[in-house]
Scaffold this motif. Structure first.
Motif, short mmCIF file in Angstrom:
data_model
loop_
_atom_site.label_atom_id
_atom_site.label_comp_id
_atom_site.label_asym_id
_atom_site.label_seq_id
_atom_site.Cartn_x
_atom_site.Cartn_y
_atom_site.Cartn_z
N GLU A 169 4.31 3.27 -14.92
CA GLU A 169 3.46 4.17 -16.44
C GLU A 169 1.83 3.80 -16.87
OE1 GLU A 169 3.79 4.97 -21.10
OE2 GLU A 169 5.53 3.76 -20.31
N LEU A 170 1.93 2.25 -16.82
CA LEU A 170 0.72 1.99 -16.57
C LEU A 170 0.13 2.47 -15.17
CD1 LEU A 170 1.29 -1.86 -17.16
CD2 LEU A 170 0.58 -0.24 -18.85
N ASP A 171 0.57 2.36 -14.05
CA ASP A 171 -0.19 2.46 -12.58
C ASP A 171 -0.89 5.05 -13.51
OD1 ASP A 171 -0.55 0.82 -11.60
OD2 ASP A 171 1.24 1.05 -10.48
N GLY A 172 0.45 5.87 -13.61
CA GLY A 172 0.02 6.79 -14.25
C GLY A 172 -1.98 6.37 -15.23
N LEU A 173 -1.23 5.80 -16.21
CA LEU A 173 -2.39 6.16 -17.46
C LEU A 173 -3.29 5.47 -16.63
CD1 LEU A 173 -0.53 4.26 -20.10
CD2 LEU A 173 -0.79 6.01 -20.24
N ILE A 174 -4.07 4.31 -16.05
CA ILE A 174 -5.61 4.43 -15.48
C ILE A 174 -5.20 4.70 -14.24
CG2 ILE A 174 -3.87 2.72 -13.33
CD1 ILE A 174 -6.64 2.11 -15.35
N GLU A 175 -4.70 5.34 -13.69
CA GLU A 175 -4.92 6.65 -12.66
C GLU A 175 -5.61 7.59 -14.00
OE1 GLU A 175 -3.83 9.50 -9.03
OE2 GLU A 175 -2.19 8.50 -10.24
N ALA A 176 -4.95 8.05 -14.44
CA ALA A 176 -5.89 8.93 -15.80
C ALA A 176 -7.02 9.04 -16.09
CB ALA A 176 -4.03 9.50 -16.65
N VAL A 177 -6.70 7.71 -16.58
CA VAL A 177 -8.53 7.45 -17.34
C VAL A 177 -9.30 7.43 -16.07
CG1 VAL A 177 -9.49 5.29 -18.09
CG2 VAL A 177 -7.02 5.82 -19.31
N LEU A 178 -8.93 6.35 -15.27
CA LEU A 178 -10.40 6.96 -13.99
C LEU A 178 -10.54 8.40 -13.83
CD1 LEU A 178 -9.34 3.67 -11.76
CD2 LEU A 178 -10.97 3.97 -13.73
N GLY A 179 -9.10 9.34 -13.83
CA GLY A 179 -9.88 10.76 -13.24
C GLY A 179 -10.85 10.99 -14.88
N ARG A 180 -10.54 10.94 -15.80
CA ARG A 180 -11.32 12.03 -16.44
C ARG A 180 -12.57 10.85 -16.60
NH1 ARG A 180 -6.91 12.90 -22.10
NH2 ARG A 180 -5.41 13.86 -20.34
N PHE A 181 -12.37 9.23 -16.45
CA PHE A 181 -13.90 8.89 -16.69
C PHE A 181 -14.55 9.83 -15.05
CE2 PHE A 181 -16.30 5.75 -14.54
CZ PHE A 181 -17.08 4.72 -15.86
N LEU A 182 -14.42 9.62 -14.21
CA LEU A 182 -15.19 10.21 -12.75
C LEU A 182 -15.63 11.57 -14.03
CD1 LEU A 182 -13.11 8.75 -10.57
CD2 LEU A 182 -15.42 7.96 -11.10
#
Length: 269
Positions: free
Chosen positions: A140-153
């Motif tokens: 779940e953590l790996d999925g969350l950081i991917e989502a956060v970085l996607g929105r950050f970019l």
């Protein structure tokens, strides 16, 4: 102040389960949280990438060139970059360390920030899962950081920089310090973590000229000084300001200065 939690590494046991361990492409390495006043300047660097989210309050990111921090700021700092947070009034900040092969082409050399308060709940969720989760929650953590970085970019590309002036100042400072080196908009964009188009538009909006035009003006102004104040040959001056071809240098010089380089040299020099 209350609520201080140091950054700590997450154990591999969080990734136990049927999905073959941590993601090699992008994974969370550590988390931490700070609530309160922070007046020390103990700058440190991390081996991993670091995402900082200001949940509330305000302060400054202490680094080579300071960055203002306020509620809703999300900032990404590259590995091995010396920095620290400073706050004279209470500030609530979450840190997330991450890494992976997917980040290999992300060539940024300094912290890059955006105002993206909508990311705060996702970052808080990373902190909660990392603090209280058990085996299997690492996925779940790996999925969350991917989502956060996607929105950050996405926020970065839309022009939501925490300080557009800060970005332009950094580009201006880099060009002024390295004008004799090969510089292109593509290289600048990679260095400062944005697209070529965004950098071109932002720089033009803030300075009234393109990055290439600014670079040319800096080079020619320096060349004018050396021609007036030294006895260096014109072709050596050209090379010293980044032009390998003295004939091309003369054309650019005439266009910017309104005269050939030789006309600027004092008589008898």
């Amino acid at each position: 102040m209350v609520g201080y939690n140091t950054l700590h590494a997450l154990p591999d046991s969080l990734w136990e389960g049927p999905l073959a361990g941590r993601s090699q492409e992008l994974t969370v390495c550590g988390i931490g949280r700070f609530r309160g006043i922070r007046l020390s300047d103990s700058r440190r660097a991390h081996d991993n990438w670091e995402l900082t989210c200001v949940i509330s309050g305000k302060g400054r990111l202490l680094c080579e060139h300071e960055l203002d921090m306020s509620g809703g700021l999300v900032c990404v700092t590259p590995p091995l970059y010396l920095h620290d947070e400073w706050a004279s009034t209470p500030m609530d900040t979450i840190w997330v360390e991450f890494n992976g092969t997917r980040l290999g082409k992300w060539d940024i050399r300094h912290p890059v920030g955006v105002q993206a308060p909508e990311l705060a709940p996702l970052v808080e969720q990373i902190w909660m899962v990392g603090e209280h989760g058990g085996p299997g929650t690492g996925f779940e953590l790996d999925g969350l950081i991917e989502a956060v970085l996607g929105r950050f970019l996405r926020a970065l590309e839309s022009g939501a920089h925490a300080s557009e002036g800060y970005l332009v100042e950094e580009v201006v400072r880099h060009i002024t310090a390295h004008f004799a080196e090969p510089i292109s908009v593509a290289n600048l964009a990679r260095r400062f973590g944005c697209s070529e188009g965004h950098l071109h538009r932002l720089f033009k909006r803030r300075t009234g000229q393109t990055p290439n035009a600014f670079l040319t003006r800096v080079r020619i102004q320096q060349a004018m000084y050396w021609i007036r104040e030294t006895t260096l040959p014109i072709n050596q001056v050209a090379e010293s300001v980044g032009y390998d071809d003295p004939f091309y240098f003369s054309r650019v010089f005439r266009k910017v200065a309104g005269m050939p380089p030789s006309d600027l040299r004092p008589k008898g020099a």
